[in-house]
Enzyme design. Structure first.
Site, PDB file in Angstrom:
ATOM      1  N   ARG A  89       0.968  -0.398  -0.116  1.00 33.28           N
ATOM      2  CA  ARG A  89      -0.135   0.271  -0.206  1.00 33.28           C
ATOM      3  C   ARG A  89       0.806   1.402   0.090  1.00 33.28           C
ATOM      4  O   ARG A  89       0.166   2.321  -0.926  1.00 33.28           O
ATOM      5  CB  ARG A  89      -0.455  -0.069   1.228  1.00 33.28           C
ATOM      6  CG  ARG A  89      -2.352  -0.703   1.015  1.00 33.28           C
ATOM      7  CD  ARG A  89      -2.660  -0.595   2.628  1.00 33.28           C
ATOM      8  NE  ARG A  89      -3.572   0.327   2.262  1.00 33.28           N
ATOM      9  CZ  ARG A  89      -4.300   0.542   3.421  1.00 33.28           C
ATOM     10  NH1 ARG A  89      -4.518   0.160   4.426  1.00 33.28           N
ATOM     11  NH2 ARG A  89      -5.237   2.020   2.623  1.00 33.28           N
ATOM     12  N   CYS A 148      -1.653   6.117   8.522  1.00 32.37           N
ATOM     13  CA  CYS A 148      -1.826   5.322   8.020  1.00 32.37           C
ATOM     14  C   CYS A 148      -3.015   5.277   6.911  1.00 32.37           C
ATOM     15  O   CYS A 148      -2.666   6.407   6.351  1.00 32.37           O
ATOM     16  CB  CYS A 148      -2.254   3.934   8.793  1.00 32.37           C
ATOM     17  SG  CYS A 148      -3.607   4.757  10.120  1.00 32.37           S
TER      18      CYS A 148
END
Length: 273
Positions: free
Chosen positions: A175, A231
């Site tokens: 990611r 995040c």
């Protein structure tokens, strides 16, 4: 080095206030069901999306509640700033760390994350029951610590080189590199960010507190450097924040809005690769 995590063997049960934060991102009712079935005796329940986030806001997927809402949560939970508090979840999850960070932000100095999850706490003979506690409300006045909070504006300034902070992305490497993005509409990372997958912090549902993790963190960012963790939605960055504090990093901020908030503003660039 700040003590962040506490094992059941270190806790004086009678002198501790307990907070249950069990949650499942795929089933938002699971944590509450588990709590109703059994919880640490006297523990109150804080829900990720009802108590620890303001889902009506648009600052990312799990926006931080307003200070007024947090103050009301602390008061109705019967908390005082000098209370000894232990926050737990299922073990190795990010939810206790999210609640713990909010307590740190509000000035609670004796709040800790349980090293063990609920089942392990029970096996360690911590008393459990299914009774709903009725805390005596307090008039606690939080002492907000803005030095551990990063706004989107602060992160924009960091990307532009106007702060000394190093951005640290807690998501998976795939990611981070923008190779896959299962949740957010745009793949990639905040420009200039380093990467440390928060999943590396744990082993079989227990956080790794030994020197190996400290060494791994040191390979990415030095303890004397300023760090801003993020995040996808600000939840899984909380354990990384906690572990940095555990290992002596003094200047750490959490970007609560995180990547989902960053990409919500038109014109904010992302990096890939």
């Amino acid at each position: 080095m700040a003590e962040v995590f506490k094992s059941a063997s270190e806790v004086d049960f009678e002198k501790t206030k307990w907070i249950d934060t069990r949650f499942n991102l795929q089933d938002a009712q699971e944590g509450k069901r588990k709590y109703a079935e059994s919880h640490v005796a006297g523990a109150i329940y804080w829900d990720l999306e009802k108590d620890l986030s303001d889902m009506t806001k648009r600052e990312g997927r799990h926006p931080m509640p307003e200070k007024e809402a947090l103050t009301e949560l602390f008061r109705k939970s019967g908390l005082s700033l000098d209370d000894s508090i232990i926050v737990y979840d299922d073990g190795g999850s990010p939810f206790a760390a999210r609640a713990w960070w909010l307590l740190q932000y509000a000035g609670f100095k004796q709040a800790f994350i349980a090293l063990e999850g609920f089942e392990a706490l029970k096996e360690a003979d911590i008393p459990v029951d299914d009774r709903l506690p009725q805390p005596t409300p307090t008039a606690v006045a939080p002492q907000w610590n803005e030095t551990i909070y990063a706004s989107r504006q602060y992160v924009e300034q960091t990307v532009e080189g106007q702060t000394a902070s190093h951005l640290l992305d807690a998501r998976s490497a795939a990611r981070y590199r923008g190779e896959q993005e299962p949740i957010d509409p745009i793949a990639g990372r905040i420009p200039g960010a380093l990467n440390f997958d928060w999943e590396q912090l744990k082993n079989e549902g227990v956080y790794r507190l030994g020197g190996a993790v400290k060494s791994e963190l040191h390979q990415v960012v030095a303890p004397f450097q300023e760090v801003t963790v993020y995040c996808g939605s600000g939840v899984t960055a909380a354990p990384l924040y906690a572990m940095l504090k555990q290992h002596g990093y003094d200047k750490v901020r959490l970007y609560v809005g995180s990547y989902s908030d960053w990409i919500s503003k038109e014109g904010n660039e992302v990096e890939r690769g």
